[in-house]
Design an enzyme around this catalytic site. Structure first.
Site, PDB file in Angstrom:
ATOM      1  N   LEU A  95      91.548  68.241  35.047  1.00 53.94           N
ATOM      2  CA  LEU A  95      91.557  69.654  35.426  1.00 53.94           C
ATOM      3  C   LEU A  95      91.151  70.538  34.253  1.00 53.94           C
ATOM      4  O   LEU A  95      91.480  70.262  33.102  1.00 53.94           O
ATOM      5  CB  LEU A  95      92.947  70.043  35.920  1.00 53.94           C
ATOM      6  CG  LEU A  95      93.384  69.330  37.204  1.00 53.94           C
ATOM      7  CD1 LEU A  95      94.875  69.519  37.434  1.00 53.94           C
ATOM      8  CD2 LEU A  95      92.583  69.830  38.399  1.00 53.94           C
ATOM      9  N   HIS A 111     102.940  59.785  35.127  1.00 51.57           N
ATOM     10  CA  HIS A 111     101.998  58.919  34.419  1.00 51.57           C
ATOM     11  C   HIS A 111     102.642  57.556  34.203  1.00 51.57           C
ATOM     12  O   HIS A 111     103.816  57.464  33.813  1.00 51.57           O
ATOM     13  CB  HIS A 111     101.635  59.544  33.064  1.00 51.57           C
ATOM     14  CG  HIS A 111     100.635  58.738  32.303  1.00 51.57           C
ATOM     15  ND1 HIS A 111      99.309  58.684  32.672  1.00 51.57           N
ATOM     16  CD2 HIS A 111     100.752  57.950  31.206  1.00 51.57           C
ATOM     17  CE1 HIS A 111      98.664  57.889  31.829  1.00 51.57           C
ATOM     18  NE2 HIS A 111      99.516  57.434  30.940  1.00 51.57           N
TER      19      HIS A 111
END
EC number: 2.1.2.2
Length: 206
Positions: A95, A111
């Site tokens: 992003l 993650h």
């Protein structure tokens, strides 16, 4: 109880998305899932969301002249859902800084490593190659740096003799499904907040 409005970004099957949807079905859970947005129209997770009566949308970055226009379109969708928070659940796009800063402190990701170890891809393979004895997953605030935001929660799993990237990934994923809903719960009730690019703050309601 006023529930936080949460949108989820996915690119694939969305197993962590499904864990969040299941958590939000509980009447005492402080967040509701108000929309699921994918950068792939064929993402299986969109069907899961639709079966749970959750609004969905898909936007292909290739349909836009540049990333800024793509992310502006994403923002319009998220704002149409009146999202308070955004959860990344296997969203396979990096992003841009403007988009991240727009949602700074209100966008989280999970993650598959014990951050700051093994940022990026192929975390399980890299952990095994290094001879790590412990691995896991981390829910963190999203900042402009890749997998670099302050951690909210982490979970550890042992690396077992004979582990393969696939077997290790399976055990880590089970922890992800437990950890992500709990991290979102803490965020939604204000128990944890973004402080700066390196730190979070923890509140302690009376």
């Amino acid at each position: 109880m006023k529930r936080a409005r949460v949108a989820i970004l996915i690119s694939g099957r969305g197993s962590n998305m499904a864990a969040l949807i299941d958590a939000a079905k509980r009447p005492d859970y402080p967040a509701e899932i108000v929309g699921v947005l994918s950068n792939r129209a064929a993402a299986p997770g969109l069907d899961i969301a639709a079966r749970n009566a959750i609004p969905t949308a898909s936007l292909a970055q290739s349909s836009f002249a540049d990333r800024d226009l793509f992310e502006a379109a994403m923002t319009r969708v998220l704002e149409s859902w009146k999202a308070d928070y955004v959860c990344l659940a296997g969203f396979m796009r990096i992003l841009g800084e403007d988009f991240v800063n727009r949602w700074l402190g209100r966008m989280i990701n999970i993650h598959p490593s014990l951050l700051p170890a093994y940022k990026g891809l192929d975390t399980h393979k890299r952990a095994l190659a290094d001879g790590a004895t412990e691995h896991g997953c981390t829910v963190h605030f999203v900042t402009p740096g890749l997998d670099d935001g302050p951690a909210i929660l982490s979970a550890r799993v042992p690396v077992l003799p004979g582990d393969t990237p696939a077997s290790l990934a399976d055990r880590v994923l089970a922890e992800e499904h437990r950890l992500y809903p709990e991290a979102l719960r803490l965020l939604a009730i204000g128990k944890v907040r973004f402080h700066d690019h390196r730190h979070r703050s923890d509140s302690h309601p009376n």
